[in-house]
Design an enzyme around this catalytic site. Structure first.
Site, PDB file in Angstrom:
ATOM      1  N   ARG A   1       0.816  -1.220   0.000  1.00  0.00           N
ATOM      2  CA  ARG A   1       0.000   0.000   0.000  1.00  0.00           C
ATOM      3  C   ARG A   1       0.847   1.266   0.000  1.00  0.00           C
ATOM      4  O   ARG A   1       0.500   2.260   0.652  1.00  0.00           O
ATOM      5  CB  ARG A   1      -0.934   0.035   1.226  1.00  0.00           C
ATOM      6  CG  ARG A   1      -2.084  -0.937   1.160  1.00  0.00           C
ATOM      7  CD  ARG A   1      -3.200  -0.372   0.279  1.00  0.00           C
ATOM      8  NE  ARG A   1      -4.295  -1.310   0.161  1.00  0.00           N
ATOM      9  CZ  ARG A   1      -5.377  -1.295   0.938  1.00  0.00           C
ATOM     10  NH1 ARG A   1      -5.514  -0.382   1.862  1.00  0.00           N
ATOM     11  NH2 ARG A   1      -6.323  -2.182   0.766  1.00  0.00           N
TER      12      ARG A   1
ATOM     13  N   ARG B   1      -3.330   7.157   0.597  1.00  0.00           N
ATOM     14  CA  ARG B   1      -3.770   8.436   1.149  1.00  0.00           C
ATOM     15  C   ARG B   1      -2.773   9.133   2.056  1.00  0.00           C
ATOM     16  O   ARG B   1      -2.958  10.297   2.392  1.00  0.00           O
ATOM     17  CB  ARG B   1      -5.098   8.221   1.895  1.00  0.00           C
ATOM     18  CG  ARG B   1      -6.256   7.984   0.953  1.00  0.00           C
ATOM     19  CD  ARG B   1      -7.468   7.427   1.671  1.00  0.00           C
ATOM     20  NE  ARG B   1      -7.187   6.080   2.137  1.00  0.00           N
ATOM     21  CZ  ARG B   1      -8.113   5.237   2.600  1.00  0.00           C
ATOM     22  NH1 ARG B   1      -9.375   5.618   2.692  1.00  0.00           N
ATOM     23  NH2 ARG B   1      -7.789   4.029   2.990  1.00  0.00           N
TER      24      ARG B   1
ATOM     25  N   ARG C   1      -6.424  11.272  -6.992  1.00  0.00           N
ATOM     26  CA  ARG C   1      -7.666  10.570  -6.661  1.00  0.00           C
ATOM     27  C   ARG C   1      -8.860  11.503  -6.842  1.00  0.00           C
ATOM     28  O   ARG C   1      -9.905  11.098  -7.345  1.00  0.00           O
ATOM     29  CB  ARG C   1      -7.544  10.092  -5.212  1.00  0.00           C
ATOM     30  CG  ARG C   1      -8.794   9.651  -4.545  1.00  0.00           C
ATOM     31  CD  ARG C   1      -9.038   8.174  -4.741  1.00  0.00           C
ATOM     32  NE  ARG C   1      -9.763   7.633  -3.611  1.00  0.00           N
ATOM     33  CZ  ARG C   1     -11.018   7.916  -3.325  1.00  0.00           C
ATOM     34  NH1 ARG C   1     -11.700   8.735  -4.080  1.00  0.00           N
ATOM     35  NH2 ARG C   1     -11.593   7.369  -2.266  1.00  0.00           N
TER      36      ARG C   1
ATOM     37  N   ASP D   1      -6.839  -2.791  -7.616  1.00  0.00           N
ATOM     38  CA  ASP D   1      -7.364  -3.416  -6.408  1.00  0.00           C
ATOM     39  C   ASP D   1      -7.640  -4.883  -6.681  1.00  0.00           C
ATOM     40  O   ASP D   1      -7.916  -5.260  -7.824  1.00  0.00           O
ATOM     41  CB  ASP D   1      -8.651  -2.730  -5.932  1.00  0.00           C
ATOM     42  CG  ASP D   1      -8.939  -3.082  -4.477  1.00  0.00           C
ATOM     43  OD1 ASP D   1      -8.339  -2.465  -3.583  1.00  0.00           O
ATOM     44  OD2 ASP D   1      -9.727  -4.021  -4.237  1.00  0.00           O
TER      45      ASP D   1
ATOM     46  N   TYR E   1     -15.076 -11.879   0.068  1.00  0.00           N
ATOM     47  CA  TYR E   1     -15.786 -10.652  -0.346  1.00  0.00           C
ATOM     48  C   TYR E   1     -17.005 -10.980  -1.200  1.00  0.00           C
ATOM     49  O   TYR E   1     -18.046 -10.340  -1.106  1.00  0.00           O
ATOM     50  CB  TYR E   1     -14.851  -9.723  -1.123  1.00  0.00           C
ATOM     51  CG  TYR E   1     -13.921  -8.936  -0.230  1.00  0.00           C
ATOM     52  CD1 TYR E   1     -14.387  -7.828   0.484  1.00  0.00           C
ATOM     53  CD2 TYR E   1     -12.598  -9.312  -0.073  1.00  0.00           C
ATOM     54  CE1 TYR E   1     -13.548  -7.105   1.304  1.00  0.00           C
ATOM     55  CE2 TYR E   1     -11.741  -8.587   0.757  1.00  0.00           C
ATOM     56  CZ  TYR E   1     -12.232  -7.488   1.448  1.00  0.00           C
ATOM     57  OH  TYR E   1     -11.403  -6.784   2.265  1.00  0.00           O
TER      58      TYR E   1
HETATM   59  O1  CP3 Z   1       0.100   0.502  -3.187  1.00  0.00           O
HETATM   60  C1  CP3 Z   1      -0.333  -0.656  -3.321  1.00  0.00           C
HETATM   61  O2  CP3 Z   1      -0.100  -1.559  -2.484  1.00  0.00           O
HETATM   62  C2  CP3 Z   1      -1.050  -1.028  -4.603  1.00  0.00           C
HETATM   63  C3  CP3 Z   1      -2.470  -0.903  -4.634  1.00  0.00           C
HETATM   64  C4  CP3 Z   1      -3.393  -1.790  -3.810  1.00  0.00           C
HETATM   65  C5  CP3 Z   1      -4.633  -1.306  -3.318  1.00  0.00           C
HETATM   66  N1  CP3 Z   1      -5.312  -2.349  -2.773  1.00  0.00           N
HETATM   67  C6  CP3 Z   1      -5.096   0.084  -3.435  1.00  0.00           C
HETATM   68  C7  CP3 Z   1      -6.207   0.555  -2.592  1.00  0.00           C
HETATM   69  C8  CP3 Z   1      -3.321  -3.139  -3.467  1.00  0.00           C
HETATM   70  C9  CP3 Z   1      -2.178  -4.124  -3.691  1.00  0.00           C
HETATM   71  C10 CP3 Z   1      -4.552  -3.484  -2.823  1.00  0.00           C
HETATM   72  C11 CP3 Z   1      -4.876  -4.843  -2.350  1.00  0.00           C
HETATM   73  C12 CP3 Z   1      -6.089  -5.076  -1.553  1.00  0.00           C
HETATM   74  N2  CP3 Z   1      -7.313  -4.499  -1.683  1.00  0.00           N
HETATM   75  C13 CP3 Z   1      -6.181  -6.046  -0.533  1.00  0.00           C
HETATM   76  C14 CP3 Z   1      -5.084  -7.001  -0.137  1.00  0.00           C
HETATM   77  C15 CP3 Z   1      -3.994  -6.350   0.606  1.00  0.00           C
HETATM   78  C16 CP3 Z   1      -4.268  -6.089   2.056  1.00  0.00           C
HETATM   79  O3  CP3 Z   1      -4.271  -4.916   2.440  1.00  0.00           O
HETATM   80  O4  CP3 Z   1      -4.439  -7.055   2.803  1.00  0.00           O
HETATM   81  C17 CP3 Z   1      -7.492  -6.009  -0.025  1.00  0.00           C
HETATM   82  C18 CP3 Z   1      -8.048  -6.857   1.097  1.00  0.00           C
HETATM   83  C19 CP3 Z   1      -8.210  -5.031  -0.772  1.00  0.00           C
HETATM   84  C20 CP3 Z   1      -9.659  -4.664  -0.663  1.00  0.00           C
HETATM   85  C21 CP3 Z   1      -9.839  -3.228  -0.334  1.00  0.00           C
HETATM   86  N3  CP3 Z   1      -9.568  -2.182  -1.198  1.00  0.00           N
HETATM   87  C22 CP3 Z   1     -10.299  -2.658   0.874  1.00  0.00           C
HETATM   88  C23 CP3 Z   1     -10.694  -3.456   2.110  1.00  0.00           C
HETATM   89  C24 CP3 Z   1     -10.308  -1.261   0.702  1.00  0.00           C
HETATM   90  C25 CP3 Z   1     -10.785  -0.206   1.670  1.00  0.00           C
HETATM   91  C26 CP3 Z   1      -9.718   0.032   2.674  1.00  0.00           C
HETATM   92  C27 CP3 Z   1      -9.454   1.488   2.924  1.00  0.00           C
HETATM   93  O5  CP3 Z   1      -8.316   1.724   3.379  1.00  0.00           O
HETATM   94  O6  CP3 Z   1     -10.308   2.330   2.672  1.00  0.00           O
HETATM   95  C28 CP3 Z   1      -9.809  -0.984  -0.580  1.00  0.00           C
HETATM   96  C29 CP3 Z   1      -9.605   0.363  -1.183  1.00  0.00           C
HETATM   97  C30 CP3 Z   1      -8.201   0.702  -1.577  1.00  0.00           C
HETATM   98  N4  CP3 Z   1      -7.392  -0.104  -2.327  1.00  0.00           N
HETATM   99  C31 CP3 Z   1      -7.527   1.943  -1.337  1.00  0.00           C
HETATM  100  C32 CP3 Z   1      -6.283   1.854  -1.974  1.00  0.00           C
HETATM  101  C33 CP3 Z   1      -5.215   2.920  -2.067  1.00  0.00           C
HETATM  102  C34 CP3 Z   1      -8.112   3.135  -0.601  1.00  0.00           C
HETATM  103  C35 CP3 Z   1      -9.056   3.781  -1.551  1.00  0.00           C
HETATM  104  C36 CP3 Z   1      -9.152   5.278  -1.469  1.00  0.00           C
HETATM  105  O7  CP3 Z   1      -8.326   5.982  -2.091  1.00  0.00           O
HETATM  106  O8  CP3 Z   1     -10.108   5.731  -0.829  1.00  0.00           O
END
Ligand code: CP3
Length: 338
Positions: A22, A26, A35, A72, A148
């Site tokens: 990640r 943000r 974004r 994602d 999910y």
């Molecule tokens: O920088 C990176 O690592 C690459 C991008 C990436 C994202 N999600 C961007 C993202 C990667 C590799 C993921 C994987 C992901 N997504 C996982 C597995 C990794 C882990 O953390 O265990 C999972 C379970 C998800 C599902 C997911 N996507 C959730 C639960 C959420 C909400 C969480 C939150 O913090 O709001 C997301 C959204 C998400 N994916 C964001 C980002 C940067 C936040 C979105 C935003 O900008 O509002």
């Protein structure tokens, strides 16, 4: 020469390569600006120009050794035909869920043909990334994606998924098989588009007991890994089953790097999995709130992993309010540590 790829293949490297799960997100004001331009999160994932821009931001700002594709894990169920939305403060939600064979039959088998926006992001990013920096592609593991798709959203108990696991295991296996099929071709297409390594995130591995995880989780990760390794032996495969430290001795299979989460003592992972697999991890991300705690944690990890195949990473993702100055210092510290 990519030092990240060398470390994946257990070659000697001049310093320990580092990137953060990640790392695009943000905690970077630059991310928040892009974004905002994109509108919502999914529109950002579907816009190759902007997605590529945020993929490159952490390489420029932090000087990490690898970029990870900005996307994602949930775009695969989306393109299998599910109705996905991301809601501020609530995270991802599916309007429709998978509960029966009939629901399963509705899902498409060709998601990889509908994810061109991801491959365009990869091609564009690889063009603009320095030659010595790796680009990592990824997908969610079948079990984590299935939770999910069954729950419709994140869950504390995974009760719906586990109810199916224990009362209708055939249905769960059929769902996992279908997801696995889609993921194999998705990762293959990412490699063809230009990624230098692939990583499978099994974020909710710890929701299952050992026997259930080995049957419904790990087995499918291994299937994906060996499919990729047989076709692309030069592409490192990283597996990250989060929270299974209690039975690391069960871990085997055809892959290169094991991702260690922060709750697993690294010395235990080292004793059980090194040097067969390069270890990736595992600083507790919250240490980054405090510089002294962060550097102390990094020093312990680097001393333990001296002369052992290792890629530095966090034990889980960056949090939105972590101070970027500390993240920058951390990368510098790791690159200069001897
Ligand atoms: O920088 C990176 O690592 C690459 C991008 C990436 C994202 N999600 C961007 C993202 C990667 C590799 C993921 C994987 C992901 N997504 C996982 C597995 C990794 C882990 O953390 O265990 C999972 C379970 C998800 C599902 C997911 N996507 C959730 C639960 C959420 C909400 C969480 C939150 O913090 O709001 C997301 C959204 C998400 N994916 C964001 C980002 C940067 C936040 C979105 C935003 O900008 O509002």
């Amino acid at each position: 020469m990519m030092i990240f790829v060398d470390a994946c293949f257990k070659k000697q490297t001049p310093y320990t390569p580092v990137w953060f799960m990640r790392q695009a997100g943000r905690y970077l004001s630059e991310y928040k600006e892009v974004r905002k331009l994109a509108g919502d999160f999914l529109s950002l994932c579907k816009n190759p120009k902007l997605a590529s821009e945020v993929t490159l931001q952490p390489v420029e700002i932090l000087n990490v050794d690898a970029a990870i594709l900005f996307s994602d894990i949930l775009v695969v169920p989306l393109e299998m035909g599910m109705d996905l939305g991301f809601f501020a403060g609530e995270g991802p939600k599916f309007a429709d869920t998978i509960e029966s064979q009939k629901d399963l039959n509705r899902l498409r088998n060709d998601a990889h043909l509908r994810l061109n926006y991801v491959y365009d992001t990869i091609a564009l990013t690889r063009q603009n990334l320095a030659e010595d920096k790796a680009l990592i592609g990824f997908c969610g593991a079948p079990w984590t994606l299935a939770t999910y798709m069954i729950e419709g959203q994140g869950s504390k108990t995974y009760a719906k998924s586990k109810k199916i696991l224990y009362s209708n295991p055939k249905l769960l296996h059929a769902l996992l098989d279908k997801i696995t099929h889609n993921l194999k071709y998705y990762l293959e297409s990412q490699i063809e588009a230009g990624v230098n390594a692939v990583m499978v995130f099994d974020s909710w591995a710890s929701a299952l007991e050992k026997s259930a995880y080995l049957e419904f989780g790990w087995q499918y990760c291994k299937q994906i890994a060996s499919f990729i390794k047989q076709k692309y032996p030069h592409i490192p495969v990283i597996l990250f089953p989060k929270g299974i430290s209690g039975y690391l001795e069960e871990i085997d299979g055809e892959f290169d790097v094991f991702g260690v989460d922060w709750s697993t003592p690294l010395e235990i992972a080292k004793a059980k999995l090194s040097p067969k697999y390069t270890l990736q991890g595992n600083l507790e991300p919250c240490r980054i709130y405090n510089e002294e705690s962060m550097l102390e944690g990094a020093r312990q990890i680097l001393d333990l992993m001296k002369n052992t195949p290792h890629i530095f990473n966090l034990g889980h993702g960056m949090l939105p309010d972590l101070p970027r100055e500390n993240a920058i210092k951390l990368v510098e510290f790791i690159h200069n540590y001897r």
